[in-house]
Design a protein around this motif. Structure first.
Motif, mmCIF file in Angstrom:
data_model
loop_
_atom_site.group_PDB
_atom_site.id
_atom_site.type_symbol
_atom_site.label_atom_id
_atom_site.label_comp_id
_atom_site.label_asym_id
_atom_site.label_seq_id
_atom_site.Cartn_x
_atom_site.Cartn_y
_atom_site.Cartn_z
ATOM 1 N N SER A 146 0.861 -1.178 0.000
ATOM 2 C CA SER A 146 0.000 0.000 0.000
ATOM 3 C C SER A 146 0.883 1.208 0.000
ATOM 4 N N SER A 147 0.295 2.323 -0.310
ATOM 5 C CA SER A 147 1.100 3.529 -0.400
ATOM 6 C C SER A 147 1.712 3.865 0.940
ATOM 7 N N ASN A 148 1.042 3.441 2.039
ATOM 8 C CA ASN A 148 1.572 3.780 3.359
ATOM 9 C C ASN A 148 2.959 3.204 3.537
ATOM 10 N N ILE A 149 3.113 1.942 3.171
ATOM 11 C CA ILE A 149 4.396 1.300 3.420
ATOM 12 C C ILE A 149 5.461 1.894 2.512
ATOM 13 N N PHE A 150 5.095 2.096 1.256
ATOM 14 C CA PHE A 150 6.087 2.623 0.308
ATOM 15 C C PHE A 150 6.564 3.988 0.770
ATOM 16 N N PHE A 151 5.584 4.839 1.113
ATOM 17 C CA PHE A 151 5.992 6.187 1.518
ATOM 18 C C PHE A 151 6.622 6.188 2.897
ATOM 19 N N LEU A 152 6.285 5.163 3.720
ATOM 20 C CA LEU A 152 6.954 5.087 5.017
ATOM 21 C C LEU A 152 8.452 4.967 4.835
ATOM 22 N N SER A 153 8.872 4.130 3.885
ATOM 23 C CA SER A 153 10.325 3.976 3.706
ATOM 24 C C SER A 153 10.941 5.273 3.224
ATOM 25 N N LEU A 154 10.250 5.930 2.278
ATOM 26 C CA LEU A 154 10.800 7.212 1.802
ATOM 27 C C LEU A 154 10.857 8.221 2.942
ATOM 28 N N LEU A 155 9.791 8.231 3.765
ATOM 29 C CA LEU A 155 9.743 9.191 4.876
ATOM 30 C C LEU A 155 10.837 8.910 5.887
ATOM 31 N N LEU A 156 11.096 7.622 6.152
ATOM 32 C CA LEU A 156 12.153 7.282 7.100
ATOM 33 C C LEU A 156 13.481 7.828 6.616
ATOM 34 N N TRP A 157 13.716 7.690 5.322
ATOM 35 C CA TRP A 157 14.974 8.193 4.795
ATOM 36 C C TRP A 157 15.053 9.710 4.873
#
Lengths: 179, 681, 308
Positions: free
Chosen positions: B7-18
């Protein structure tokens, strides 16, 4: 090229027989009692490393002649090797000049046990014609422990070959005795 | 469970973490330790999330798409992650995870010398940029994130800015990557002009109506543009300078993953977006791959800087990947889809393997360099006694890159060979010769690579130290060893599970719409991988098992026979002389034979300068210096002429600026008349 | 598959390879008008070496100590996975051409590392020369065996020998070129004239021997045995890939003795050829060797273009 092959095939055999060598000269045994294990190992295969400790090269020439088509030392399973790590026996020639002392000791240490050291020629036994000179150490036994000596200045290949065969026989009989 | 992860949440979570890692590192840059810890931990967390995301896409198989339209025309932040993108995200996340673990210990060497916060910032932005590059679905957005990735890596290359050569390397990298971006932009503009859209999906559907001239031009432009990033000869001149200049964990990422984004776009453009490739595309890529692999390894043999050597090996392995890619394009154009699947699987598998063992080698080199404070291999030696575990991991990397069984490099080279052999048998005469010569170049490359790594490992780790800096080297820290150990274990594990991984990779390839309905030309089970037509088959677990069993039996049998023998430790035999460091073989000496043999291609130079004690008599020498060098032939025959041409053309064009006002008025009049004509028509 | 056939296949190469070396040395001695050592002399040498102590250099690491075992294991594995006297192992996934070539490369890799490990002047340049020759030989070796592989539509060595046995007469012209290329590659890989003199004492002319100057005792025995195995493996490949007639193709034990006798006859013929070659030509200067290796590669490519 085929003429060469024909010539090779038609040349008569020149290798001398063991019996006609006439080995009656005894060789001198100097070293310690050799263990039984040493005797057993060398039946049939002996690797020699020749060390020139400042000799006049006369003995070297006689050692080289051992491999030619007349004496043919290889038929007894004896062969010369390039590295002391591969060798069982060290044949040392020359009166051990001061410059070669360290090298000779290192060569001796590089040979794995069980090993035999043979001093070939009068120079190696006690300094020979160089005895007492300031630049030599008067014989191999002053540097490394020697097991056998082959006298002569230089000893002819026949004498060296007889000596080697007798060494092998002695090792063989001692091993049989020890068993 | 996996379905929810796509889901977009997980994908963007990784980007956000970075991004959080980047910003936080910059904010905390006053305290070196906190900045290091923050930056790298968030990188690790982001990579873990990225791994989970990509694995779930690979397992479930549904494409993840996300779209944010913006107010600017033509630009929409659209992401699309199908299995191919997920494969590359998996690659990026895996190497980033291990490199970040390594960096936790490695960055300590930069405390108090450089700004750790800046390192954390650019590192995390770099990771985020790479993931966005392989998942972008809009050409303009792609260019933006491509630029972000290149800029972040530029700042990382010049990070150690106290050394002038690093800054120069960075400048060359900056220029070359923007030249590449220019070509990519041109390619996208052409695509936009012929399809009216910048969206990858729309381009894919409507490009079929365009003329072959457009698609051929796009091919050439994209080849040069992405080839500059991937490091194909002759566009590779930035690679041997930039990769050594960066910090070692960044070099591992750049060499292992960043240049693969070029390969990703090759596959995306030539096999997904552009329709039916003509035959000559594949042939051109095959030839470029053969040249890159051979010249890469030849130049690597001439190097004695350990990181430059590894950089040239990256060029060589990109060449091998291109061999697989080129043969895939050839088979596709000849409508032999099963063989095309085989070749593409070989190329992708080699991408995976190369990322792992190249990262391992760079991390190992980084450990060695940080302990000995020099990159010059001629000063190493005997490090296996000071850094035994690092040496073991570096040995695993060396064996893998030399394609020795039972490790993973052997299997991907086996598959590449099979695809080339199939090409030899399946194609007609002109193309067949290309395949034969490509297979020959691969055979020679494999042998020369093994030689180069005997040199690299032997000179660095074996024998005695050649200089004093080596003697105070200590084993690498715990974090460094963990990073390297996992990578080394992966080379072995991927080696013997090659069958299962081949299944997964061929699932990735089948996901591409071009190959949706093709059966691959091979079959793969856990035990065996083989060609369906019975040409060849191989069993990696069997090779590993037979090696282990035979070694154990030999050891046991020899022990039985010689258990009473003793072993003595003595001096190395060197004819009774004293062994000094100058008596060991040097890196230059090791490869001297090959340089002499290939002197036509490498053009070695030798310059001697002698200083005499008496300049008039010139008889007794005081000192003599010999300088050995290699001329870069691509520099002499490609870049210098282009350089000369550009300068000559510019000087010619200078004549327009004559300084004469009347000429300028004439120009204005002429253009005005031309415009009136054009608008009138 | 009968246990006996399996056992013979596994043990044949390590058991018979010293005999093969002994035969070659004997013939060379006869050419020099000497008597020479007996043909079983290499067995005595190996036995003696296993019963000697070892001296290991203080500079050596675990690579020096483990390399002989690894090298010997690779030669035993390769020996068990190539066609020797029977073709009934066709389904054996270990008989692939590329696996064999890269296992040989694995052995060479570790031998070169072991040569560099002790830091002597000889070992380093021995490793350099060995890797140069090995790198350039791979192309010729692989392509010379690929010529019959493409005709047989398989790179499995057993399948190749089965297919070559049924070639027509005209299919043989390219095979002669491939055989010439294979012989050059074989001489290079096994360290025979004109690439290397296995009996030399001059360190500056050594390639293979220079790397093993530091080994002694049981490890030297393993390396010498591995070199003999490699020689036998290449002779077996040459005999069975290019002259595959006479191999047994059934599981009956009764076929095995005849197949073995024919196999040994072919090996003997190849050994005589190598010995005569070694007694006739000289060892080439090192920088003439790449010309020879590229010639091998070109010959294979010409042969390949004639077959497909």
């Amino acid at each position: 090229m085929f003429r060469l092959y024909y010539k090779i095939i038609s040349t008569p055999k020149t290798v001398i027989d063991v019996q006609s060598l006439g080995c009656d000269t005894g060789i001198d045994i100097v070293g310690k009692k050799l263990e039984a294990r040493l005797q057993r190992s060398f039946r049939g295969s002996l690797a020699i490393r020749a060390v020139d400790a400042g000799s006049t090269n006369a003995c070297e020439q006689e050692l080289t002649a051992l491999g030619n088509a007349y004496y043919d030392i290889e038929r007894f399973g004896i062969h010369f090797v390039a590295s002391p790590r591969h060798a069982d026996m060290l044949m040392v020639t020359g009166p051990v000049t001061r410059n070669m002392k360290e090298a000779l000791v290192r060569t001796y240490e590089a040979v794995p046990d069980p090993k035999i050291v043979v001093a070939v020629g009068d120079d190696a036994i006690d300094g020979g014609i160089f005895k007492g000179s300031y630049g030599v150490l008067d014989g191999v036994h002053n540097v490394i422990p020697v097991d056998y000596q082959i006298p002569g200045d230089p000893p002819s290949p026949r004498i060296i070959l007889c000596g080697l065969l007798q060494i092998l026989e002695m090792l063989d009989s001692r091993s049989k005795a020890a068993q | 469970m996996f379905n929810t992860l796509i889901s977009s949440n997980i994908f963007f979570l990784s980007l956000l973490l970075w991004i959080a890692g980047a910003v936080g590192a910059l904010v905390l840059s006053k305290n070196d330790r906190t900045a290091n810890w923050w930056g790298n931990s968030f990188a690790i967390l982001g990579s873990c999330v990225g791994l989970l995301f990509s694995l779930s896409v690979l397992i479930i198989g549904s494409t993840f798409s996300f779209n944010i339209d913006s107010t600017l025309p033509l630009l929409s932040l659209s992401f699309s992650v199908d299995k191919l993108s997920a494969f590359f995200i998996f690659l990026i996340s895996l190497i980033a995870l291990l490199a970040s673990i390594y960096a936790l210990g490695y960055v300590k060497h930069y405390y108090k010398k450089y700004n750790i916060g800046a390192l954390g910032f650019f590192y995390n932005i770099f990771l985020a940029g790479m993931v966005m590059v392989v998942s972008a679905h809009n050409a303009l957005f792609f260019l933006i994130v491509w630029e972000i990735m290149s800029l972040a890596s530029y700042f990382l290359v010049i990070y150690e800015n106290k050394e002038k050569e690093n800054v120069q390397a960075g400048s060359l990298y900056f220029i070359m990557t923007h030249v590449g971006t220019a070509f990519i932009t041109l390619a996208f503009l052409l695509l936009y002009r012929s399809t009216g859209s910048l969206d990858f999906g729309v381009i894919k559907e409507t490009i079929g109506n365009s003329s072959p001239l457009i698609t051929d031009t796009v091919f050439i432009l994209a080849l040069i543009g992405f080839g500059t990033k991937a490091g194909i000869i002759p566009f590779h001149i930035w690679l041997p300078n930039a990769h050594p200049a960066a910090p070692s964990h960044v070099s591992a990422l750049m060499s292992g993953v960043m240049i693969k984004t070029g390969i990703y776009m090759f596959i995306r453009m030539f096999m997904d977006m552009l329709p039916d490739a003509p035959l000559w595309w594949g042939v051109v890529i095959l030839i470029l791959g053969a040249i890159s692999s051979l010249f890469g390894v030849l130049y690597a043999l001439t190097e004695h800087d350990i990181k430059r050597l590894l950089a040239y090996h990256s060029i060589e392995n990109i060449g091998i990947i291109l061999l697989g890619l080129g043969s895939s394009l050839v088979f596709w154009s000849l409508d032999m889809k099963p063989l095309a699947v085989l070749s593409l699987v070989a190329a992708l598998f080699h991408t995976l393997n190369h990322a792992i063992f190249k990262a391992l080698l760079f991390l190992g080199a980084g450990s060695v360099i940080s302990q000995t404070h020099t990159r010059n291999m001629e000063e190493y030696g005997g490090l296996i006694k000071y850094m035994p575990q690092t040496a073991l991991f570096f040995l695993a990397g060396s064996m893998a890159i030399s394609a020795l069984p039972p490790l993973n490099g052997f299997f991907s080279e086996w598959m590449t060979f099979q695809s080339l052999f199939s090409g030899i048998m399946a194609s007609n005469v002109p193309v067949r010769w290309v395949f034969i010569l490509a297979a020959g170049s691969l055979a020679f490359t494999g042998g020369l690579a093994a030689m180069c790594f005997v040199k690299a490992f032997g000179v660095t780790f074996l024998a005695r130290p050649r200089s004093e800096n080596v003697r105070h080297a200590r084993e690498s820290g715990f974090a460094l060893r963990v990073g390297m150990a996992v990578l080394a274990a992966l080379t072995l594990v991927i080696g013997f599970t090659a069958g299962s991984i081949t299944n997964a990779v061929s699932g990735v390839v089948s996901d591409l719409s071009a190959f949706n309905s093709s059966e691959p030309a091979f079959f793969s089970t856990i035990q065996t991988v083989g060609m369906r037509n019975g040409f060849a088959s191989i069993s990696m677990p069997l090779i590993l098992a037979s090696l282990i069993v035979t070694m154990a039996l030999t050891f046991f049998a020899v022990y039985l026979v010689s258990r009473n023998r003793k072993t003595k430790i003595g001096r190395t035999w060197d004819c009774g002389t004293t062994l000094g460091p100058r008596m060991e073989i040097t890196a230059t000496g090791f490869s001297n034979s090959i340089v002499t043999i290939f002197r036509g291609a490498l053009k070695p130079t030798k310059q001697t300068s002698i200083e005499y004690r008496d300049e008039d008599m010139r008889y007794f020498q005081k000192s003599s210096t010999v300088e050995l060098g290699i001329q870069d032939i691509y520099n002499r025959y490609f870049y210098q002429p282009v350089h000369m041409l550009t300068i000559k053309a510019s000087e010619y064009m200078k004549r327009i600026q004559s300084g004469n006002i009347n000429m300028y008025v004439l120009y204005i009049l002429a253009i005005l008349i031309a415009l009136l004509f054009a608008s009138g028509m | 598959m009968s246990i006996i056939i399996w056992t013979i296949q596994l043990a044949l190469v390590p058991a018979v390879s010293p005999l093969c070396i002994g035969v070659v040395r004997k013939i060379k001695a006869r050419f020099q008008n000497r008597v020479g050592a007996g043909i079983f002399q290499p067995y005595r040498d190996l036995w003696k070496l296993f019963h000697k102590d070892e001296v290991i250099s203080e500079d050596a690491s675990w690579i020096f100590k483990c390399a002989p075992y690894l090298i010997f294991s690779t030669t035993v594995i390769i020996g068990a996975s190539i066609p020797l006297f029977t073709t009934i192992f066709s389904i054996n996934v270990l008989g692939d051409l590329l696996v064999v070539i890269y296992l040989i490369a694995l052995g060479t890799f570790f031998l070169a590392l072991a040569g560099m490990d002790v830091g002597s002047a000889f070992g380093g340049f021995g490793s350099s020369r060995e890797m140069t020759v090995a790198a350039l030989t791979e192309g010729g070796l692989m392509f010379s065996i690929l010529v019959p592989a493409f005709s047989a539509h398989s790179t499995n060595l057993f399948a190749i020998s089965g297919a070559v046995a049924s070639f027509s007469f005209f299919a043989f012209a390219p095979m002669i070129l491939a055989l010439a290329a294979f012989i050059i590659a074989m001489l290079a890989e096994t360290g025979r004239f004109p690439f290397d003199n296995p009996a030399t004492h001059l360190e500056l002319t050594m390639i293979h021997e220079a790397m093993v100057l530091e080994y002694s005792g049981k490890r030297l025995a393993l390396i010498e045995w591995a070199a003999a195995n490699k020689f036998f493996i290449f002779l077996a490949l040459g005999a069975n890939l290019f002259f595959p007639w006479g191999m047994s193709s059934s599981e009956r034990l009764g076929d095995v003795p005849l197949a073995l006798i024919l196999f040994f006859a072919k090996i003997l013929a190849f050994s005589v050829f190598v010995a005569v070659l070694e007694s006739t030509i000289v060892k080439f200067r090192f920088f003439r060797l790449p010309d020879l290796l590229f010639t091998s590669f070109i010959l294979s490519i010409i042969a390949m273009s004639l077959t497909i």
